[in-house]
Write a protein that holds these residues in place. Structure first.
Motif, PDB file in Angstrom:
ATOM      1  N   THR A   1      -1.679  -6.787  -6.120  1.00 49.31           N
ATOM      2  CA  THR A   1      -2.516  -6.237  -5.278  1.00 49.31           C
ATOM      3  C   THR A   1      -3.221  -6.993  -4.138  1.00 49.31           C
ATOM      4  O   THR A   1      -3.603  -6.166  -3.083  1.00 49.31           O
ATOM      5  CB  THR A   1      -3.656  -5.499  -6.291  1.00 49.31           C
ATOM      6  OG1 THR A   1      -4.387  -6.501  -7.192  1.00 49.31           O
ATOM      7  CG2 THR A   1      -3.193  -4.270  -6.892  1.00 49.31           C
TER       8      THR A   1
ATOM      9  N   MET B   1      -3.486  -6.954   3.496  1.00 49.84           N
ATOM     10  CA  MET B   1      -2.827  -6.133   4.542  1.00 49.84           C
ATOM     11  C   MET B   1      -3.695  -5.005   4.758  1.00 49.84           C
ATOM     12  O   MET B   1      -3.266  -4.302   6.022  1.00 49.84           O
ATOM     13  CB  MET B   1      -1.557  -5.601   4.002  1.00 49.84           C
ATOM     14  CG  MET B   1      -0.431  -6.961   4.241  1.00 49.84           C
ATOM     15  SD  MET B   1       1.227  -6.131   4.156  1.00 49.84           S
ATOM     16  CE  MET B   1       1.525  -6.329   2.433  1.00 49.84           C
ATOM     17  N   GLY B   2      -4.860  -4.825   4.238  1.00 52.15           N
ATOM     18  CA  GLY B   2      -5.546  -3.551   4.534  1.00 52.15           C
ATOM     19  C   GLY B   2      -5.448  -2.374   3.754  1.00 52.15           C
ATOM     20  O   GLY B   2      -6.253  -1.358   3.801  1.00 52.15           O
ATOM     21  N   PHE B   3      -4.776  -2.469   2.596  1.00 50.13           N
ATOM     22  CA  PHE B   3      -4.679  -1.401   1.641  1.00 50.13           C
ATOM     23  C   PHE B   3      -5.771  -1.404   0.905  1.00 50.13           C
ATOM     24  O   PHE B   3      -6.482  -2.273   0.438  1.00 50.13           O
ATOM     25  CB  PHE B   3      -3.184  -1.555   0.674  1.00 50.13           C
ATOM     26  CG  PHE B   3      -2.104  -1.369   1.357  1.00 50.13           C
ATOM     27  CD1 PHE B   3      -1.603  -1.952   2.418  1.00 50.13           C
ATOM     28  CD2 PHE B   3      -1.061  -0.275   0.910  1.00 50.13           C
ATOM     29  CE1 PHE B   3      -0.368  -1.720   3.096  1.00 50.13           C
ATOM     30  CE2 PHE B   3      -0.198  -0.149   1.531  1.00 50.13           C
ATOM     31  CZ  PHE B   3       0.213  -0.691   2.602  1.00 50.13           C
ATOM     32  N   GLU B   4      -6.252  -0.222   0.404  1.00 55.49           N
ATOM     33  CA  GLU B   4      -7.346  -0.015  -0.792  1.00 55.49           C
ATOM     34  C   GLU B   4      -6.852   0.554  -1.975  1.00 55.49           C
ATOM     35  O   GLU B   4      -5.603   0.972  -2.159  1.00 55.49           O
ATOM     36  CB  GLU B   4      -8.316   1.217  -0.016  1.00 55.49           C
ATOM     37  CG  GLU B   4      -7.797   2.498  -0.033  1.00 55.49           C
ATOM     38  CD  GLU B   4      -8.695   3.456   0.483  1.00 55.49           C
ATOM     39  OE1 GLU B   4      -9.663   3.642  -0.249  1.00 55.49           O
ATOM     40  OE2 GLU B   4      -8.460   3.998   1.670  1.00 55.49           O
ATOM     41  N   LEU B   5      -7.760   0.020  -3.091  1.00 52.85           N
ATOM     42  CA  LEU B   5      -7.367   0.434  -4.425  1.00 52.85           C
ATOM     43  C   LEU B   5      -7.542   1.819  -4.704  1.00 52.85           C
ATOM     44  O   LEU B   5      -8.749   2.329  -4.677  1.00 52.85           O
ATOM     45  CB  LEU B   5      -7.949  -0.820  -5.215  1.00 52.85           C
ATOM     46  CG  LEU B   5      -7.202  -1.351  -6.420  1.00 52.85           C
ATOM     47  CD1 LEU B   5      -6.104  -2.254  -5.717  1.00 52.85           C
ATOM     48  CD2 LEU B   5      -8.096  -2.298  -7.030  1.00 52.85           C
TER      49      LEU B   5
ATOM     50  N   ARG C   1      -7.532  13.630   0.328  1.00 48.42           N
ATOM     51  CA  ARG C   1      -7.910  12.907   1.580  1.00 48.42           C
ATOM     52  C   ARG C   1      -6.932  13.248   2.863  1.00 48.42           C
ATOM     53  O   ARG C   1      -5.734  13.487   2.348  1.00 48.42           O
ATOM     54  CB  ARG C   1      -7.903  11.224   1.309  1.00 48.42           C
ATOM     55  CG  ARG C   1      -8.926  10.977   0.108  1.00 48.42           C
ATOM     56  CD  ARG C   1      -9.958   9.837   0.471  1.00 48.42           C
ATOM     57  NE  ARG C   1      -9.546   8.803   1.328  1.00 48.42           N
ATOM     58  CZ  ARG C   1      -9.274   7.450   1.006  1.00 48.42           C
ATOM     59  NH1 ARG C   1      -9.316   7.305  -0.150  1.00 48.42           N
ATOM     60  NH2 ARG C   1      -8.999   6.609   1.967  1.00 48.42           N
TER      61      ARG C   1
ATOM     62  N   PRO D   1      -5.309   8.452   8.204  1.00 55.35           N
ATOM     63  CA  PRO D   1      -4.419   7.570   7.751  1.00 55.35           C
ATOM     64  C   PRO D   1      -4.837   6.928   6.298  1.00 55.35           C
ATOM     65  O   PRO D   1      -5.973   6.910   6.047  1.00 55.35           O
ATOM     66  CB  PRO D   1      -4.706   6.486   8.877  1.00 55.35           C
ATOM     67  CG  PRO D   1      -6.105   6.554   9.469  1.00 55.35           C
ATOM     68  CD  PRO D   1      -6.192   8.161   9.318  1.00 55.35           C
TER      69      PRO D   1
ATOM     70  N   GLN E   1      -3.794   3.916   3.409  1.00 62.93           N
ATOM     71  CA  GLN E   1      -2.749   3.055   2.917  1.00 62.93           C
ATOM     72  C   GLN E   1      -3.418   2.568   1.540  1.00 62.93           C
ATOM     73  O   GLN E   1      -4.574   1.971   1.364  1.00 62.93           O
ATOM     74  CB  GLN E   1      -2.492   1.888   4.001  1.00 62.93           C
ATOM     75  CG  GLN E   1      -3.843   1.381   4.656  1.00 62.93           C
ATOM     76  CD  GLN E   1      -4.054   2.130   5.890  1.00 62.93           C
ATOM     77  OE1 GLN E   1      -3.290   2.452   6.454  1.00 62.93           O
ATOM     78  NE2 GLN E   1      -5.223   2.690   5.968  1.00 62.93           N
TER      79      GLN E   1
ATOM     80  N   MET F   1       1.882   4.530   2.302  1.00 63.64           N
ATOM     81  CA  MET F   1       1.185   4.437   3.674  1.00 63.64           C
ATOM     82  C   MET F   1       1.449   5.758   4.409  1.00 63.64           C
ATOM     83  O   MET F   1       2.572   6.094   4.168  1.00 63.64           O
ATOM     84  CB  MET F   1       1.540   3.179   4.212  1.00 63.64           C
ATOM     85  CG  MET F   1       0.849   3.010   5.594  1.00 63.64           C
ATOM     86  SD  MET F   1       1.246   1.558   6.374  1.00 63.64           S
ATOM     87  CE  MET F   1       0.060   1.703   7.750  1.00 63.64           C
TER      88      MET F   1
ATOM     89  N   ASP G   1       0.638   7.887   7.814  1.00 64.04           N
ATOM     90  CA  ASP G   1      -0.017   8.084   9.093  1.00 64.04           C
ATOM     91  C   ASP G   1       0.736   8.802  10.082  1.00 64.04           C
ATOM     92  O   ASP G   1       2.041   9.307   9.852  1.00 64.04           O
ATOM     93  CB  ASP G   1      -0.456   6.548   9.797  1.00 64.04           C
ATOM     94  CG  ASP G   1      -1.699   6.326  10.587  1.00 64.04           C
ATOM     95  OD1 ASP G   1      -1.945   7.505  11.354  1.00 64.04           O
ATOM     96  OD2 ASP G   1      -2.091   5.596  11.117  1.00 64.04           O
ATOM     97  N   SER G   2       0.339   8.917  11.483  1.00 63.28           N
ATOM     98  CA  SER G   2       1.257   9.530  12.342  1.00 63.28           C
ATOM     99  C   SER G   2       2.611   9.241  12.592  1.00 63.28           C
ATOM    100  O   SER G   2       3.593   9.894  13.163  1.00 63.28           O
ATOM    101  CB  SER G   2       0.336   9.901  13.526  1.00 63.28           C
ATOM    102  OG  SER G   2       0.015   8.690  14.381  1.00 63.28           O
TER     103      SER G   2
ATOM    104  N   ILE H   1       4.739   6.536  10.779  1.00 61.74           N
ATOM    105  CA  ILE H   1       5.255   5.435   9.820  1.00 61.74           C
ATOM    106  C   ILE H   1       6.759   5.784   9.791  1.00 61.74           C
ATOM    107  O   ILE H   1       7.138   6.656   9.539  1.00 61.74           O
ATOM    108  CB  ILE H   1       4.565   5.691   8.910  1.00 61.74           C
ATOM    109  CG1 ILE H   1       3.077   5.241   8.839  1.00 61.74           C
ATOM    110  CG2 ILE H   1       5.138   4.693   7.689  1.00 61.74           C
ATOM    111  CD1 ILE H   1       2.657   4.054   9.258  1.00 61.74           C
TER     112      ILE H   1
ATOM    113  N   VAL I   1       6.697  -4.094   5.703  1.00 58.85           N
ATOM    114  CA  VAL I   1       5.610  -4.361   4.684  1.00 58.85           C
ATOM    115  C   VAL I   1       6.332  -4.864   3.419  1.00 58.85           C
ATOM    116  O   VAL I   1       5.635  -5.930   2.994  1.00 58.85           O
ATOM    117  CB  VAL I   1       4.982  -3.026   4.267  1.00 58.85           C
ATOM    118  CG1 VAL I   1       4.149  -2.958   2.990  1.00 58.85           C
ATOM    119  CG2 VAL I   1       4.081  -2.757   5.569  1.00 58.85           C
TER     120      VAL I   1
END
Lengths: 346, 694
Positions: A118, A124-128, A182, A185, A187, A214, A216-217, A219, A227
């Motif tokens: 994790t 890399m900016g991912f959330e849990l 939600r 974007p 991730q 992930m 987004d518009s 990807i 990744v």
């Protein structure tokens, strides 16, 4: 008289040798500098010499007294230093005895690996995110494009707690739950326990997965490759070979199986010339991840417009990665929780 | 699915070794799990058995023909069909057999041929060898031919002994209310409405697409054979196969989709082979009931969608070439898109994305570039939880507790004894299909798992065992809805282990030491309100006088204490301590906002207060009272000693407190402090019936 001065100096020097103890030093002081000391007596005899010789001789006598006092003092300091040193040496510890400390608790190796996985994604900016272990059929199967009577359900032997509720067979339902509530974007990384009706040396009825996705518009499959390659090189070695090959999951299209080069045989499939590598079974590659572009059906279930957003998803088995990383051959070791096993990990 | 290399070469030309083929197929999505050399009849002629893992979407590759099509598309090799005996146009067969489909949705097509003059015997060696290499047991030449053709084409065939069909009127229909059929394996199967049956008149003779019946089975005296080559609804076949737990070669294929256009070729191929190996004479003509004709729908593929989904621009020429190589027909083109019709054997191709996967597959995933996307963080509220979970773990590790990860299954008995923190209104979650009698329910508490861990480790001669588990527990509420909570539980057995030279007085942790751990947990999680400790409501598995329930704002959030001595005695264990906390409840309290205070400018003065009170008097009451006074000069109060024994009378104990006095704006004088301290002491004596010790 000058000659006796030299004799006295030589006598003093001969007496104040290195071995002189503190007592001897004190005795010498009395013998030479005391009221009836040899040097003191010389001063008394100054009166007996002719007046013109007195200044010169007096100077020589004073010089000798300074010399004797200095020497005695030096000797005493040295003796004190040695005594202190001796006392310190008496406190000597055996530095080869074992360090004394409380036994530490150990983090379970699966937690260790799960945190490591994790952390790479969080960096890399991912959330849990997390989801329930008891899932409904809709989130575990249907919304992931596995309608009832779909043969893909055979890939996952399921524990039921009622007709419509199961112990989740994978962490993918978290995808659905996050997307339901939600908008992109997104991730997200979702670690957790999953359950399959299976029990042997390579299968445990409970194991752990880390799911990630992930959306987004713009990807694309190439982002998925980027990744996951980055991730695998972080968790394994930076030079690890990574390969993507087509596969099938009902909830992704295109789908991929991701392999890493076997680290035991360096991808050669053979060890020591001829023997097939036991870790990769001679293939040179180790299957490590399932992944793919999120299927438009899945987007339809969560109310996203597949014409406007795209995304990738992936999932991996934590036990498998831990087994490969640490060379563990029996998955059951993780759940027997023996200190003899757990204490092997930092 | 298994096939041999020589067999595949009968369908498609390709160069290269078995290893090369294995790699090509694997990298195109047909994972070759193993390839091993096959001992061949003739010297020097090597052959290989390849084992392919066919994903559930690729039913077409459950026959060698399908694999050959893939090889042809991937290598450009020439594809060919082995010879078959086409059915001559004739109504000859209609005089011998009649077919009616009553459930056309479940059986869109039913084709059949008849052969006569069959001599049932063993199949020739070459055929047996190939079947066995593919994991199919040889039965006799007739059955073997049906299996052989199924391996070739993916089309399951069934051979009926025509003389054992009294009416020769084949009816395809769903089962009625009460019906039974004895299948080939000799098991009598109870059928339910929804099962699709092949009947002779009214009598069931086969479970369609799953298994034939034993009454019409081909036997050594069989003379006339009716060959069935049909197409069935995948979901229907799967339901029946799953319910009856029959996983046959036929059902496996029908569930995954068989080419509806392939029934006649398979019949022709089987007729030819039966003539070859069983001396059969095919009857002229074929029965072909095809009421629901499969018509693959056209799919539009937009260029921009290809590049958007794959992240790479592919020339139009290249994508069209791939699609046609896979058997698709280009129906129309525009500037930006192409419309194709997929072949009948690829029922998995219905959408644009499916075509894009085919393009990616044949382009090779390794030829799609790799890039790192721009990550746009979502923002919004901060989530303290992951950080607090790590803090909790780190704290417990520091206290010497080792983390356990246990399966959540337990027995009804353990759930009765260890109810955790659920109260009376919750019941355990039962597993419908448990793995064993001692694993029928999901745990209500983490304690049973830790007890198992204790036993395991004591059996391995562990001197002591301090552990924790941080995991979910499960229950059903009164309405039967499932609930799950993250909890943390610990078990401390024996003295905490030390490294290095032995200490003389190693003792197991006391209740107060475990309470200290709980206080530490509240501290690291930054829980604002102070917990209350209560003796009431302590679980029956705990020592009645050495245990407490932990309350936070009048809500039970955990418990701790020594395990009931009877339990330890029965299990031959020394006394030990456990605790369990509801992390979910603790997580509701956001971490306290920390504000640093400046250091005090004037010194504090400490005065001790010793009192003799009844033995049962809770020490905390005096602390509580003093804190509630909110006196400006009383900075803090703590219990620091408890004493029983001479000269304190029986039934009494002495408690010692230290009170810290401080003023913010000056140095307190001795007389000022003494006066205040005496006042407080007098109040304590009066209020709590305490006797002051000076």
């Amino acid at each position: 008289m000058r000659e006796s001065l030299d004799t006295l100096r030589n006598e003093f020097l001969a007496r104040i040798v290195d071995g002189a103890s503190e007592q001897e030093v004190q005795r010498l002081r009395v013998e030479f500098l005391g009221r009836k000391g040899k040097l003191t007596l010389m001063f008394h005899r100054l009166k007996e010499v002719p007046p013109e010789e007195r200044p010169g001789l007096g100077e020589a006598l004073n010089e000798l007294r300074g010399f004797v006092e200095g020497k005695l003092e030096l000797r005493l300091t040295e003796l004190k230093r040695r005594e202190k040193e001796r006392l310190l040496q008496a406190e000597r510890v055996d530095i080869t005895l074992p360090g004394s400390r409380w036994e530490r608790g150990r983090v379970h190796p699966l937690t260790l690996v799960m945190d490591e996985i994790t952390d790479v994604f969080v960096a890399m900016g991912f959330e849990l995110a997390r989801g329930p272990d008891i899932e409904d059929d809709y989130h575990n199967f249907e919304a992931l494009n596995m309608p009832p009577d779909h043969p893909a359900r055979d890939m996952q032997d399921t524990f039921f707690v009622s007709a419509a509720r199961v112990l989740r067979t994978h962490t993918s339902p978290v995808q659905i739950r996050v997307m339901e509530t939600r908008k992109p974007p997104l991730q997200v990384i979702a670690p957790g326990a999953v359950y399959r009706h299976d029990d042997d040396a390579t299968h445990s009825p409970m194991f752990h997965q880390v799911e990630g996705f992930m959306v987004d518009s713009q990807i694309a499959f190439s982002d998925l490759k980027g990744v996951l390659t980055h991730f695998l090189r972080r968790v394994f070695r930076p030079e690890t070979g990574v390969r993507f090959r087509p596969s099938f999951f009902p909830f992704t299209e295109p789908s991929a199986e991701v392999d890493i080069q076997c680290f035991l045989c360096d991808g050669k499939g053979m060890v020591q010339g001829q023997q097939a590598c036991r870790v990769c079974k001679g293939t040179g590659w180790l299957e490590i991840l399932g992944a793919g572009m999120i299927d438009p059906e899945v987007f339809r279930f969560v109310g996203y417009d597949a014409e406007r957003v795209s995304g990738f998803a992936f999932g991996m088995g934590v036990e498998r990665i831990a087994m490969l990383k640490y060379g563990i051959e029996d998955i059951r070791l993780f759940f027997q929780n023996e200190l003899r096993f757990l204490r092997q990990f930092a | 699915m298994n096939f041999t290399l020589s067999w595949l070469r009968e369908f498609v030309d390709f160069r290269g070794s078995a290893q090369g083929l294995a790699r090509t197929l694997t990298m195109a999505g047909l994972e070759v799990e193993s390839s091993r050399p096959l001992p061949s009849m003739q010297e020097g002629q090597e052959d290989w058995v390849m084992e392919v893992a066919v994903t559930p979407n690729r039913g077409d590759c459950l026959g060698i023909l399908g694999v050959a099509r893939e090889v042809a598309a991937l290598t450009g090799g020439h594809l060919r069909l082995p010879p078959a005996l086409p059915a001559a146009r004739s109504s000859g067969i209609d005089r011998l057999v009649d077919v009616r489909i009553l459930s056309p949705d479940l059986c869109p097509r039913y084709s059949a041929r008849m052969v006569l003059g069959v001599r049932v015997a063993g199949a020739p060696d070459w055929m047996k060898r190939r079947l066995e290499a593919c994991g199919i047991r040889s039965i006799n030449n007739v059955v073997d031919v049906t299996n052989y053709v199924m391996l070739e084409t993916g089309q399951p065939l069934h051979a009926f002994d025509a003389d054992r069909l009294p009416t020769k009127r084949i009816v395809v229909r769903q089962a009625g209310e009460i019906q039974k059929l004895t299948t080939l394996d000799g098991v009598e199967r109870a059928l339910v409405p929804g099962d699709l049956l092949i009947c002779d008149g009214a009598a069931p003779i086969a479970l369609a697409g799953v298994m034939g019946g034993s009454d019409s089975e081909v036997q050594w005296d069989t003379h006339a054979v009716l060959l069935e080559s049909a197409h069935f609804d995948p979901a229907c076949i799967r339901r029946t196969a799953k319910r009856l737990a029959i996983h046959s070669e036929a059902s496996h294929r029908f569930e995954r989709g068989v080419d509806p256009q392939g029934t006649l070729y398979a019949l022709g191929r089987a007729a030819l082979l039966l003539a070859e190996v069983a001396g059969a004479a095919p009857v002229k003509g074929v029965v072909d009931r095809y009421s629901r004709r499969a018509k693959p729908a056209p799919i539009v593929l937009r260029e921009k969608k290809v590049s958007a989904l794959l992240g790479v621009e592919l020339p139009r020429r290249r994508t069209e070439h791939i699609l046609t190589a896979l058997g698709m027909k280009v129906q129309g083109r525009s500037k930006t898109a192409v419309r194709v019709i997929p072949p009948s054997y690829r029922s998995d191709l219905t959408r644009e994305e499916d075509l894009i996967e085919e393009i990616a597959r044949l382009t090779g995933y390794e030829n799609i570039p790799s890039r790192l996307p721009l990550v746009r963080p979502a923002g919004g509220g901060s989530n303290h939880r992951p950080a607090r979970e790590r803090k909790l773990r780190a704290f417990l590790l520091g206290e010497g507790l080792t983390e356990m990860i246990n399966l959540p299954f337990t027995s009804a008995e353990m759930n009765r004894r260890f109810r955790g923190l659920w109260g009376d209104k919750r019941s355990p979650v039962a597993i419908v299909n448990p793995l064993g009698q001692d694993r029928t329910e999901l745990r209500l508490s983490l304690i049973p798992g830790l007890l198992d861990n204790l036993r395991t480790n004591l059996a391995q001669k562990a001197r002591s065992f301090h552990c924790f588990d941080f995991a979910k527990v499960f229950a059903l509420d009164a309405r039967g809805a499932a609930e799950e909570k993250q909890q943390v539980a610990g078990l401390l057995y024996g003295a905490r282990e030390r490294k290095g030279l032995r200490w003389k007085d190693e003792t197991p942790p006391t209740f107060l030491e475990v309470k200290g751990i709980i206080e530490g947990i509240f501290e690291v999680l930054g829980i604002g309100p102070e917990p209350a400790w209560s003796n009431s409501g302590v679980g029956s598995f705990l020592h009645p006088a050495k245990a407490a329930v932990i309350r936070l704002e009048n809500r039970d959030v955990g418990y701790l204490g020594e395990i009931q001595p009877d339990f330890c005695e029965a299990a031959e264990l020394e006394p030990f301590q456990v605790f369990e906390l509801d992390f979910e409840a603790l997580a509701e309290y956001a971490p306290r906002q920390l504000t640093a205070r400046p250091l005090p400018r004037f010194p504090a003065v400490a005065r001790d207060l010793a009192v003799v009170v009844d033995d049962a008097f809770p020490a905390q009451r005096i602390v509580r009272w003093m804190k509630d006074l909110n006196h400006a000069l009383v900075e803090g109060v703590e219990v620091f000693d408890q004493y029983r024994g001479s000269p304190i009378p029986e039934g009494k104990k002495s408690l010692a407190y230290t009170i810290s006095y401080r003023a913010e704006d000056r140095t307190l004088t001795d007389s000022e402090v003494n006066q205040l301290h005496q006042q407080l002491a007098a109040r304590v004596a009066e209020l709590f019936g305490a006797q002051l010790r000076m």
